[in-house]
Design a protein around this motif. Structure first.
Motif, PDB file in Angstrom:
ATOM      1  N   VAL A 132      26.566  18.322  13.548  1.00 24.87           N
ATOM      2  CA  VAL A 132      27.469  19.465  13.683  1.00 24.87           C
ATOM      3  C   VAL A 132      27.232  20.204  14.993  1.00 24.87           C
ATOM      4  O   VAL A 132      28.178  20.618  15.675  1.00 24.87           O
ATOM      5  CB  VAL A 132      27.306  20.415  12.472  1.00 24.87           C
ATOM      6  N   CYS A 133      25.974  20.371  15.376  1.00 29.39           N
ATOM      7  CA  CYS A 133      25.665  21.170  16.572  1.00 29.39           C
ATOM      8  C   CYS A 133      26.032  20.451  17.869  1.00 29.39           C
ATOM      9  O   CYS A 133      26.527  21.092  18.804  1.00 29.39           O
ATOM     10  CB  CYS A 133      24.175  21.535  16.583  1.00 29.39           C
ATOM     11  N   TRP A 134      25.814  19.146  17.941  1.00 38.04           N
ATOM     12  CA  TRP A 134      25.982  18.459  19.223  1.00 38.04           C
ATOM     13  C   TRP A 134      27.319  17.751  19.389  1.00 38.04           C
ATOM     14  O   TRP A 134      27.701  17.424  20.519  1.00 38.04           O
ATOM     15  CB  TRP A 134      24.862  17.435  19.426  1.00 38.04           C
ATOM     16  N   THR A 135      28.057  17.503  18.312  1.00 35.51           N
ATOM     17  CA  THR A 135      29.321  16.773  18.440  1.00 35.51           C
ATOM     18  C   THR A 135      30.320  17.467  19.362  1.00 35.51           C
ATOM     19  O   THR A 135      30.919  16.802  20.236  1.00 35.51           O
ATOM     20  CB  THR A 135      29.939  16.548  17.053  1.00 35.51           C
ATOM     21  N   PRO A 136      30.574  18.779  19.250  1.00 38.38           N
ATOM     22  CA  PRO A 136      31.553  19.403  20.163  1.00 38.38           C
ATOM     23  C   PRO A 136      31.177  19.269  21.630  1.00 38.38           C
ATOM     24  O   PRO A 136      32.047  18.993  22.467  1.00 38.38           O
ATOM     25  CB  PRO A 136      31.554  20.875  19.709  1.00 38.38           C
ATOM     26  N   TYR A 196      29.277  16.905  23.084  1.00 41.46           N
ATOM     27  CA  TYR A 196      29.418  15.527  23.529  1.00 41.46           C
ATOM     28  C   TYR A 196      30.887  15.154  23.718  1.00 41.46           C
ATOM     29  O   TYR A 196      31.238  14.422  24.658  1.00 41.46           O
ATOM     30  CB  TYR A 196      28.761  14.579  22.528  1.00 41.46           C
ATOM     31  N   LEU A 197      31.745  15.620  22.847  1.00 38.15           N
ATOM     32  CA  LEU A 197      33.173  15.350  23.009  1.00 38.15           C
ATOM     33  C   LEU A 197      33.702  15.981  24.298  1.00 38.15           C
ATOM     34  O   LEU A 197      34.508  15.380  25.014  1.00 38.15           O
ATOM     35  CB  LEU A 197      33.946  15.883  21.792  1.00 38.15           C
ATOM     36  N   LEU A 198      33.240  17.185  24.591  1.00 34.60           N
ATOM     37  CA  LEU A 198      33.635  17.824  25.844  1.00 34.60           C
ATOM     38  C   LEU A 198      33.102  17.044  27.045  1.00 34.60           C
ATOM     39  O   LEU A 198      33.768  16.933  28.087  1.00 34.60           O
ATOM     40  CB  LEU A 198      33.128  19.261  25.874  1.00 34.60           C
ATOM     41  N   GLY A 199      31.894  16.489  26.906  1.00 30.99           N
ATOM     42  CA  GLY A 199      31.328  15.684  27.981  1.00 30.99           C
ATOM     43  C   GLY A 199      32.131  14.418  28.241  1.00 30.99           C
ATOM     44  O   GLY A 199      32.358  14.031  29.395  1.00 30.99           O
ATOM     45  N   ILE A 200      32.580  13.763  27.169  1.00 27.83           N
ATOM     46  CA  ILE A 200      33.414  12.563  27.341  1.00 27.83           C
ATOM     47  C   ILE A 200      34.704  12.917  28.072  1.00 27.83           C
ATOM     48  O   ILE A 200      35.160  12.180  28.961  1.00 27.83           O
ATOM     49  CB  ILE A 200      33.705  11.931  25.968  1.00 27.83           C
ATOM     50  N   TRP A 201      35.289  14.029  27.708  1.00 29.79           N
ATOM     51  CA  TRP A 201      36.518  14.465  28.369  1.00 29.79           C
ATOM     52  C   TRP A 201      36.276  14.669  29.863  1.00 29.79           C
ATOM     53  O   TRP A 201      37.080  14.261  30.697  1.00 29.79           O
ATOM     54  CB  TRP A 201      37.012  15.752  27.703  1.00 29.79           C
ATOM     55  N   TYR A 202      35.143  15.274  30.199  1.00 31.66           N
ATOM     56  CA  TYR A 202      34.849  15.521  31.621  1.00 31.66           C
ATOM     57  C   TYR A 202      34.603  14.223  32.380  1.00 31.66           C
ATOM     58  O   TYR A 202      35.045  14.060  33.525  1.00 31.66           O
ATOM     59  CB  TYR A 202      33.651  16.447  31.762  1.00 31.66           C
ATOM     60  N   TRP A 203      33.863  13.275  31.773  1.00 34.46           N
ATOM     61  CA  TRP A 203      33.536  12.038  32.474  1.00 34.46           C
ATOM     62  C   TRP A 203      34.781  11.242  32.850  1.00 34.46           C
ATOM     63  O   TRP A 203      34.796  10.560  33.870  1.00 34.46           O
ATOM     64  CB  TRP A 203      32.607  11.183  31.616  1.00 34.46           C
ATOM     65  N   LEU A 254      29.554  25.932  23.904  1.00 40.26           N
ATOM     66  CA  LEU A 254      29.272  24.675  23.215  1.00 40.26           C
ATOM     67  C   LEU A 254      27.868  24.175  23.517  1.00 40.26           C
ATOM     68  O   LEU A 254      27.211  23.593  22.647  1.00 40.26           O
ATOM     69  CB  LEU A 254      30.309  23.620  23.615  1.00 40.26           C
ATOM     70  N   PHE A 255      27.380  24.394  24.746  1.00 42.79           N
ATOM     71  CA  PHE A 255      26.013  23.985  25.040  1.00 42.79           C
ATOM     72  C   PHE A 255      25.006  24.853  24.270  1.00 42.79           C
ATOM     73  O   PHE A 255      24.002  24.341  23.754  1.00 42.79           O
ATOM     74  CB  PHE A 255      25.743  24.067  26.539  1.00 42.79           C
TER      75      PHE A 255
END
Length: 382
Positions: A271-275, A277-284, A301-302
């Motif tokens: 629950v804590c890290w999923t948002p 990581y999803l934002l990170g994928i979007w940025y990459w 989110l961080f």
């Protein structure tokens, strides 16, 4: 991997100015600043740091000194608390200081070392949760094999820590300090380590897979097998007579309680890290998302991901009465020591009294000065 999004934007723009042969220059580039959103991030990180440091240190002491936890579970919880403390004392201070300074002032060696330690702590935290899940699966599916649990867990923990070191070691070669002389800006970044942007994306996706996807799949598989086993046991016991089932449980209460605790710990990680990581994928895959999403979202989110470090001691304390008992005993021990010290001071002051030194020979001035010299020297010593 975990370069903060606003830092990634500034680093990308700054290094564009630095390497004009590969990228066109950006004439409107401005050095980033310590914004209001970044100030919120630093304040929230400082609060989380204090709570996570105190709670995880208490958890570490409780598991180390406590005798009520099963012997094969103690190395698992010690490793989990150690990984959380690494996240607390490496990731959180680095994040807060880096947000305040905006650019990098630590030099090239510290840049490489801290980026390595940061990824090492994150891998260790994820892999130890995998080890705990595998241990719970083996304990439920093979309850008669408890004698080998201790040595098996030690081997899995050694493998988890070793893999964490190996997977984080590329950070020592990829990250470096980059300076833009035209604007006097220095940053710790991976720019120049990849000849193409897709290579950097592949590197980030690889660590996203090892940090999040693979641990999530393994943990989901473990707890799915556990739930399936419990369901099959229920169906099997329905065909037995009530006399045969009386006094027996499908899973002992203590083991079921530990299972529930580990499930909640894993869920808190997801629950804590999923948002974030999803934002990170979007940025990459779409770096322009930095101009679309508000800056507060990236910071919030961080911080929410770092909240996972604080959740583990709370969950452990909720499911483990011995942790609360150890904390209470520690508080009583500290209070008794304080009372003993105050009573000793009172006795000494009563014994010596105001006239106790009336007839004592007074030391000479030269002796007094000689006795004071070591104390004064200590005040000025480094």
């Amino acid at each position: 991997l975990k370069l903060h999004f606003h830092f990634s934007s500034s680093v990308q723009d700054a290094t564009t100015l630095h390497n004009t042969s590969q990228y066109p220059p950006l004439p409107d580039w401005e050095a980033p600043s310590f914004t209001r959103a970044a100030q919120f991030r630093v304040g929230a990180t400082f609060v989380l740091f204090l709570f996570a440091a105190c709670s995880n240190l208490a958890l570490l002491v409780s598991v180390w000194r406590g005798q009520r936890l099963a012997s094969h579970l103690r190395p698992l919880m010690l490793s989990l608390a150690s990984a959380d403390l690494m996240m607390t004392f490496v990731v959180m201070p680095l994040d807060a200081v880096w947000n305040m300074t905006v650019q990098w002032y630590g030099g090239d060696a510290l840049c490489k070392l801290l980026c390595f330690l940061k990824l090492f702590a994150m891998h260790a935290s994820a892999f130890i949760l995998v080890v705990i899940s595998l241990d719970r699966q083996h304990a439920i599916l093979h309850p008669l094999d408890a004698l080998s649990a201790h040595s098996r867990n030690r081997r899995m923990l050694l493998l988890a820590w070793t893999l964490s070191i190996l997977l984080a070691s590329p950070q020592l070669f990829i990250f470096r300090t980059i300076r833009v002389d035209s604007v006097d800006f220095t940053q710790c970044a991976s720019h120049g380590s990849f000849s193409r942007r897709w290579q950097e994306t592949v590197y980030n996706m690889f660590h996203f897979t090892t940090l999040y996807v693979v641990p999530l799949l393994v943990m989901s598989c473990c707890y799915s097998r556990i739930l399936l086993h419990i369901h099959q046991q229920h169906l099997r016991d329905k065909g037995e007579s009530p006399l045969r089932r009386s006094g027996t449980d499908i899973i002992p209460k203590a083991r079921m309680k530990t299972l529930k605790m580990t499930v909640v710990i894993v869920l808190s990680f997801v629950v804590c890290w999923t948002p974030y990581y999803l934002l990170g994928i979007w940025y990459w895959f779409q770096p322009d998302m930095l101009r679309i999403t508000p800056e507060y979202v990236h910071h919030a989110l961080f911080v929410f991901g770092n909240l996972n470090t604080c959740c583990d001691p709370i969950i452990y304390g909720f499911y483990t009465p011995s942790f609360r008992a150890d904390l209470a005993a520690c508080c009583r021990w500290v209070r008794s020591d304080a009372d003993t010290s105050s009573q000793y001071i009172d006795r000494m002051s009563t014994r010596e009294g105001p006239h106790s030194r009336e007839h004592e020979p007074q030391p000479s001035t030269n002796n007094q000065t000689a006795a004071d010299q070591p104390m004064k020297a200590r005040d000025f010593s480094m």
